[in-house]
Each structure stands twice: as C-alpha cells, then as structure tokens.
Design an enzyme around this catalytic site. Sequence first.
Site, PDB file in Angstrom:
ATOM      1  N   GLU A 154      13.403  -3.708  10.505  1.00 51.24           N
ATOM      2  CA  GLU A 154      14.389  -3.164   9.570  1.00 51.24           C
ATOM      3  C   GLU A 154      15.797  -3.337  10.138  1.00 51.24           C
ATOM      4  OE1 GLU A 154      11.680  -1.645  10.688  1.00 51.24           O
ATOM      5  OE2 GLU A 154      10.509  -0.877   8.988  1.00 51.24           O
TER       6      GLU A 154
ATOM      7  N   ASP B 205       0.805  -1.236   0.000  1.00 56.11           N
ATOM      8  CA  ASP B 205       0.000   0.000   0.000  1.00 56.11           C
ATOM      9  C   ASP B 205       0.833   1.278   0.000  1.00 56.11           C
ATOM     10  OD1 ASP B 205       0.948  -0.473   2.551  1.00 56.11           O
ATOM     11  OD2 ASP B 205      -0.888   0.129   3.579  1.00 56.11           O
TER      12      ASP B 205
HETATM   13  C1  UGA Z   1       4.975  -0.702   8.544  1.00 49.70           C
HETATM   14  C2  UGA Z   1       6.158  -1.019   7.648  1.00 49.70           C
HETATM   15  O1  UGA Z   1       6.167  -0.139   6.528  1.00 49.70           O
HETATM   16  C3  UGA Z   1       6.020  -2.451   7.145  1.00 49.70           C
HETATM   17  O2  UGA Z   1       7.057  -2.743   6.228  1.00 49.70           O
HETATM   18  C4  UGA Z   1       6.055  -3.384   8.319  1.00 49.70           C
HETATM   19  O3  UGA Z   1       5.876  -4.719   7.870  1.00 49.70           O
HETATM   20  C5  UGA Z   1       4.910  -3.033   9.245  1.00 49.70           C
HETATM   21  O4  UGA Z   1       4.914  -1.644   9.612  1.00 49.70           O
HETATM   22  C6  UGA Z   1       4.975  -3.870  10.517  1.00 49.70           C
HETATM   23  O5  UGA Z   1       6.070  -4.019  11.042  1.00 49.70           O
HETATM   24  O6  UGA Z   1       3.944  -4.320  10.978  1.00 49.70           O
HETATM   25  P1  UGA Z   1       2.305  -0.692   7.996  1.00 49.70           P
HETATM   26  O7  UGA Z   1       1.653   0.219   7.015  1.00 49.70           O
HETATM   27  O8  UGA Z   1       2.049  -0.479   9.444  1.00 49.70           O
HETATM   28  O9  UGA Z   1       3.858  -0.721   7.677  1.00 49.70           O
HETATM   29  O10 UGA Z   1       1.973  -2.228   7.668  1.00 49.70           O
HETATM   30  P2  UGA Z   1       1.041  -2.873   6.556  1.00 49.70           P
HETATM   31  O11 UGA Z   1       1.118  -2.118   5.270  1.00 49.70           O
HETATM   32  O12 UGA Z   1      -0.296  -3.118   7.141  1.00 49.70           O
HETATM   33  O13 UGA Z   1       1.768  -4.268   6.374  1.00 49.70           O
HETATM   34  C7  UGA Z   1       3.009  -4.399   5.743  1.00 49.70           C
HETATM   35  C8  UGA Z   1       2.910  -5.459   4.651  1.00 49.70           C
HETATM   36  O14 UGA Z   1       2.544  -6.695   5.241  1.00 49.70           O
HETATM   37  C9  UGA Z   1       1.864  -5.112   3.595  1.00 49.70           C
HETATM   38  O15 UGA Z   1       2.340  -5.432   2.317  1.00 49.70           O
HETATM   39  C10 UGA Z   1       0.666  -5.966   3.989  1.00 49.70           C
HETATM   40  O16 UGA Z   1      -0.137  -6.371   2.900  1.00 49.70           O
HETATM   41  C11 UGA Z   1       1.337  -7.170   4.643  1.00 49.70           C
HETATM   42  N1  UGA Z   1       0.491  -7.783   5.706  1.00 49.70           N
HETATM   43  C12 UGA Z   1      -0.108  -7.018   6.634  1.00 49.70           C
HETATM   44  C13 UGA Z   1       0.335  -9.161   5.727  1.00 49.70           C
HETATM   45  O17 UGA Z   1       0.876  -9.872   4.865  1.00 49.70           O
HETATM   46  N2  UGA Z   1      -0.454  -9.717   6.694  1.00 49.70           N
HETATM   47  C14 UGA Z   1      -1.101  -8.961   7.639  1.00 49.70           C
HETATM   48  O18 UGA Z   1      -1.826  -9.529   8.492  1.00 49.70           O
HETATM   49  C15 UGA Z   1      -0.920  -7.573   7.597  1.00 49.70           C
HETATM   50 MN    MN Z   2       1.377  -0.117   4.862  1.00 46.65          MN
END
Ligand code: UGA
Ligand code: MN
Length: 306
Positions: free
Chosen positions: A254, A169
């Site tokens: 990270e 996203d």
């Molecule tokens: C931040 C960081 O930018 C992410 O790289 C990191 O993984 C995340 O925090 C974290 O540590 O939780 P954020 O916007 O909070 O990003 O996280 P999301 O965009 O919701 O998730 C990161 C990625 O993991 C996305 O590509 C999302 O599709 C994926 N995701 C999220 C899953 O595969 N499973 C889930 O249950 C939630």
């Molecule tokens: Mn995100």
Amino acid sequence: MPFGKVKKQYLAIAMLIFVLLFFFNSKPAFQCLSPEIQVSSYLPTIYAITPTYTRLAQKADLTRLSQTLMHVKNFHWIIVEDSEKKTDLVANFLKESGLNYTHLNVKTQASKHSSVLDINICLFKTYKINSTWYCASGVEQRNLALKWLRDHLKKLHDKRGVIYFMDDDNTYALKVFDEMRKINKVGTWPVGIVGGMRVEMPLVTDGKITGFNAVWKPFRPFPIDMAGFAINSTLLLEQPDAKFSRKVQSGYQESEILKYFTKKEDLEPLADNCTKVYVWHTRTQKPSIITPKKWQTPVFDSHIEV
Ligand code: UGA
Ligand code: MN
C-alpha cells in the site's frame, strides 16, 4: 360558414400554430443543464482492480462480490487472474455477471528465497507452494491492470475516475463507493477487522489526518490496508512509473503505490471524517473437503462447476 368551406390557408395556419405549441410545450430530447445540476449528477467511473486465483471458494467469493458490484453505477471491474491462461470458470462467470468488465491474466512469478535476507523481506507473510516461497499476493496482477488502465485512459477524452484495489474476499458496503467518488487526489477511510484490530483507521483532527491507530507495523509509511484508499485516475497518467513492487516487505504494498500519488498529511479523510466502517477485511476460511476416495460409495462430481 360550414367547416368544409374553410379556406385551406386558414387550416394550414392552424396546423402550424398547433405544431409550434406542441414543440414548445414538450421537453427537448437534450437539454443544457445548469452547471450545478451537471456537477451533482456527474459520477466518476470507478475502476476496481481485483486479482483472483483458482481455489475451491473462488466462485463463491466472486459471486458475493459481483452481487455487491451490480448495484454500483458507472463501474468498471478489471479482474486479473493469477494464471497462465484465462480460466473458463472466470470467463463464463464474468459473461453472466452483467457487469462492465475487463478480463486479464498473469501468473505470479515464483520467487525462490535462497537467503535469510530474502526471507526477511517477506517476514510473517511467506507461503510455500511446491517448495517455492511467495510473499505479497496480487503484485503482478495489479501492475498488469494499471498498465491496461493507463492505455485505456489515454484513449479516453474524459479521463476522470477513481482507482480502487479490491480483494475478492473482502466485504464492501455500497456506501464505500459513494465515498470514493468524492476524492480529489487520494481518499482514505477505516477498514474493519484488519491488522489484528476491530478497525484500522486514520485519526482525524479538524478535518486533517494527524495519525493512524494501526498496531501491525505502525511504522509503515502509510499504515493502511489496500481496501482503505482510492486514487483519482487522472493521477495515473501523471505518474507513469507508479506500480507495486516485489522488492518490499510484506505489508508495504500500500505504501509502495501511495508514495507516487500523495503524502501522508495530504490524504483526504472520508466516511464521516473516518468514523464509519464501510469495508471489512474478511477472509474466507479454506474449506476442508472429504475426498470421494474415502467414501464407501464414491459420488463423482467433477463434471459440476462449484
Ligand atoms: C492482504 C491485503 O488485503 C491484500 O490486498 C494484499 O494483496 C495481501 O494482504 C498481500 O499483500 O498478500 P489477504 O487477505 O492476506 O490480504 O490476501 P488475499 O485475499 O489472499 O489476496 C489478495 C488478493 O490477491 C485476492 O483478491 C486474491 O484472490 C489474490 N491472490 C491471492 C492471487 O491473485 N494469487 C494468490 O496466489 C493469492
Ligand atoms: Mn483477503
């Protein structure tokens, strides 16, 4: 002398001269390029690793991302679904995308937090699904992608490339991909709208990183968002144990992966000495949907993929 009487030998010689002239005047199908040209036209492969999970805005997010990625040359997308099985939505989406991709899946394992200590590990970043607590997202998915990539690189003669961890996203300018192809070991650049700031970025003096402007957990070993760095893929085979871990605090993923590949002071500043923003940590708002049950005349749309 009439043309018809020209000796066959003369004709053969003329033909031969014609063929030789044609051959030397035309460009060969393969050329030995000078080293300068070879260097400038060489484009390291970008291996982008994206975890993704089922939700209402998933296809919209993936569509926006893939339509950026279709403009990136020499690109390999490793997309890992957080699911027990690969979904038809993602499988068909990838097939139709025209991108070079590998489709994997692994379900995030529920980690129940039974003690205060466990909750503290994920401080500020816990979320609950069916009474189970989770913290960092994408850990198992990115680790599976790294395993796949190691196996893949071992089979390749040319192992050069760049590894980049992309959220599904975020918003990526094409320039960020040009920047990451310049790295030697690990390169970094600013990320817009993240960590409570307009821009989170490394501070550069005389071409060297001397600090970071981060305000969210600034004491992190590497106070950088996942979108703000890329790694030379040849290092992956040199560090066979490098992976993400569930055992670290939120915001430390990270730092967890970077510690295998570089030191803070050896990071290579890119994007004009870290003065340009080419990636934004945008987040898609969770849509709120009115269920058909609440409508007076229900319209059934479950047969339509959204
Ligand atoms: C931040 C960081 O930018 C992410 O790289 C990191 O993984 C995340 O925090 C974290 O540590 O939780 P954020 O916007 O909070 O990003 O996280 P999301 O965009 O919701 O998730 C990161 C990625 O993991 C996305 O590509 C999302 O599709 C994926 N995701 C999220 C899953 O595969 N499973 C889930 O249950 C939630
Ligand atoms: Mn995100």
